[in-house]
Scaffold this motif. Structure first.
Motif, short mmCIF file in Angstrom:
data_model
loop_
_atom_site.label_atom_id
_atom_site.label_comp_id
_atom_site.label_asym_id
_atom_site.label_seq_id
_atom_site.Cartn_x
_atom_site.Cartn_y
_atom_site.Cartn_z
N LEU A 266 16.92 -3.03 9.77
CA LEU A 266 15.52 -3.08 9.76
C LEU A 266 14.56 -2.60 10.15
N PHE A 267 13.52 -2.46 9.18
CA PHE A 267 12.54 -1.40 9.43
C PHE A 267 11.05 -2.23 8.46
N CYS A 268 10.47 -1.90 9.68
CA CYS A 268 8.36 -2.48 9.04
C CYS A 268 7.54 -1.54 9.64
N CYS A 269 6.45 -1.11 9.00
CA CYS A 269 5.39 -0.35 8.48
C CYS A 269 4.52 -2.07 9.15
N ASP A 270 3.32 -0.89 10.03
CA ASP A 270 2.41 -2.09 10.31
C ASP A 270 1.28 -0.64 11.15
N GLY A 271 0.05 -1.09 11.57
CA GLY A 271 -0.62 -0.43 12.06
C GLY A 271 -1.00 -0.33 13.78
N GLY A 272 0.34 -0.46 14.12
CA GLY A 272 0.43 -0.98 15.31
C GLY A 272 0.58 -1.83 16.52
N SER A 273 1.06 -3.38 15.63
CA SER A 273 1.40 -4.36 15.89
C SER A 273 2.09 -5.29 14.97
N LYS A 274 3.65 -4.93 15.62
CA LYS A 274 4.29 -5.56 14.86
C LYS A 274 4.89 -7.05 14.62
N GLY A 275 4.85 -8.02 15.68
CA GLY A 275 4.52 -8.41 16.83
C GLY A 275 5.87 -9.51 16.28
N PRO B 171 2.95 5.18 8.47
CA PRO B 171 4.09 6.34 8.35
C PRO B 171 2.98 7.78 7.02
N ILE B 172 2.17 6.95 5.99
CA ILE B 172 2.14 7.94 5.09
C ILE B 172 0.42 8.92 5.59
N LYS B 173 -0.21 8.10 6.68
CA LYS B 173 -1.44 8.67 7.13
C LYS B 173 -0.84 10.35 8.09
N GLY B 174 -1.05 10.91 7.53
CA GLY B 174 -0.62 12.42 7.61
C GLY B 174 0.96 12.76 8.28
N ASP B 175 1.79 11.66 8.42
CA ASP B 175 3.21 11.47 8.31
C ASP B 175 3.79 11.56 9.27
N GLU B 176 3.50 12.63 10.13
CA GLU B 176 3.74 13.81 11.51
C GLU B 176 5.13 13.28 12.15
N GLY B 177 5.59 13.40 11.14
CA GLY B 177 7.60 14.00 11.03
C GLY B 177 8.00 11.87 10.72
N LYS B 178 7.37 11.48 10.42
CA LYS B 178 7.71 9.88 10.03
C LYS B 178 9.01 10.27 9.06
N ALA B 179 8.98 10.57 7.90
CA ALA B 179 9.91 10.86 6.82
C ALA B 179 11.27 12.03 7.70
N ALA B 180 11.01 12.20 8.39
CA ALA B 180 12.29 12.98 8.90
C ALA B 180 13.10 11.99 9.89
N ASP C 80 0.78 -1.36 0.03
CA ASP C 80 0.01 -0.16 0.06
C ASP C 80 0.88 1.53 -0.04
N GLY C 81 2.16 1.29 0.01
CA GLY C 81 2.87 2.17 -0.25
C GLY C 81 3.89 2.80 0.91
N ASN C 82 3.50 2.71 1.88
CA ASN C 82 3.80 2.73 3.69
C ASN C 82 5.38 2.37 3.19
N THR C 83 5.55 1.63 3.20
CA THR C 83 6.74 1.00 3.36
C THR C 83 8.19 0.94 2.72
N ARG C 84 7.50 1.25 0.90
CA ARG C 84 8.34 1.99 -0.06
C ARG C 84 8.06 4.28 0.28
N TYR C 85 7.27 4.01 0.82
CA TYR C 85 7.55 5.52 1.73
C TYR C 85 8.51 5.99 2.21
#
Ligand code: FMN
Length: 159
Positions: free
Chosen positions: A105-114, A138-147, A11-16
């Motif tokens: 290693l990095f991951c994108c999730d909805g709050g539960s990386k397990g 990270p895409i939703k509103g970003d809130e400094g995630k790119a930085a 869905d593009g989050n990890t790409r971002y």
């Protein structure tokens, strides 16, 4: 020192995040693309994708033109699917024997990386894992995630 960012994203989050890391560090970038991926973007994607993880599927990937062995440092990114890394990343980690590298290693999730990072580490025992970082949508509103991704990447490269 050569750096690679390798990732899968549906869905593009990890790409971002991957693109920000690559831009910040001047790394080469490799997107993992299954030959056959989820067709449906609505709710059924969770069922289809979750089943792939639970069944331990390793989907065939489109031809990879980059040789990961040529890099000193590799960032590996994945969305979290069913509390683990995505099937495309499973294929990558099984097909390319990654050894003797510095990894982040990095991951994108909805709050539960397990068990995402611990499961990835199982494939990566003969490497030095410098860092792990989770990004929540990270895409939703970003809130400094790119930085945050860029600062983290600089720190990893500096180590
Ligand atoms: C098949 C599937 C399973 C998922 N399982 C989880 C999960 O276990 N935990 C979680 O926090 N988010 C889960 N998510 C949400 C994604 O990890 C999250 O939306 C992520 O940012 C998507 O990354 P992408 O945009 O790079 O594909 C799941 C999404 C999909 C499609």
């Amino acid at each position: 020192m050569k750096t690679l960012v390798v990732y899968y994203s549906f869905d593009g989050n990890t790409r971002y995040i991957a693109e920000n890391i690559a831009a910040e560090t001047g790394a080469d970038i490799l997107e993992l693309k299954p030959v056959s991926d989820i067709k449906n973007r609505r709710f059924t994607k969770y069922i289809w994708g979750g089943k792939q993880v639970v069944m331990g599927k390793k989907p065939e990937l489109q031809k990879i033109s980059i040789n990961p062995q040529e890099y000193d440092t590799i960032f590996i990114g994945t969305p979290v699917w069913a509390y683990s890394h995505s099937p495309a990343v499973s294929t990558f980690l099984s097909e390319f024997e990654i050894k003797g590298k510095k990894l982040a290693l990095f991951c994108c999730d909805g709050g539960s990386k397990g068990k995402t990072f611990s499961n990835m580490r199982e494939y990566l025992k003969d490497n030095s894992i410098l860092a792990e970082l989770e990004f929540i949508e990270p895409i939703k509103g970003d809130e400094g995630k790119a930085a945050q991704a860029r600062e983290w990447a600089r720190a990893v490269i500096g180590e």
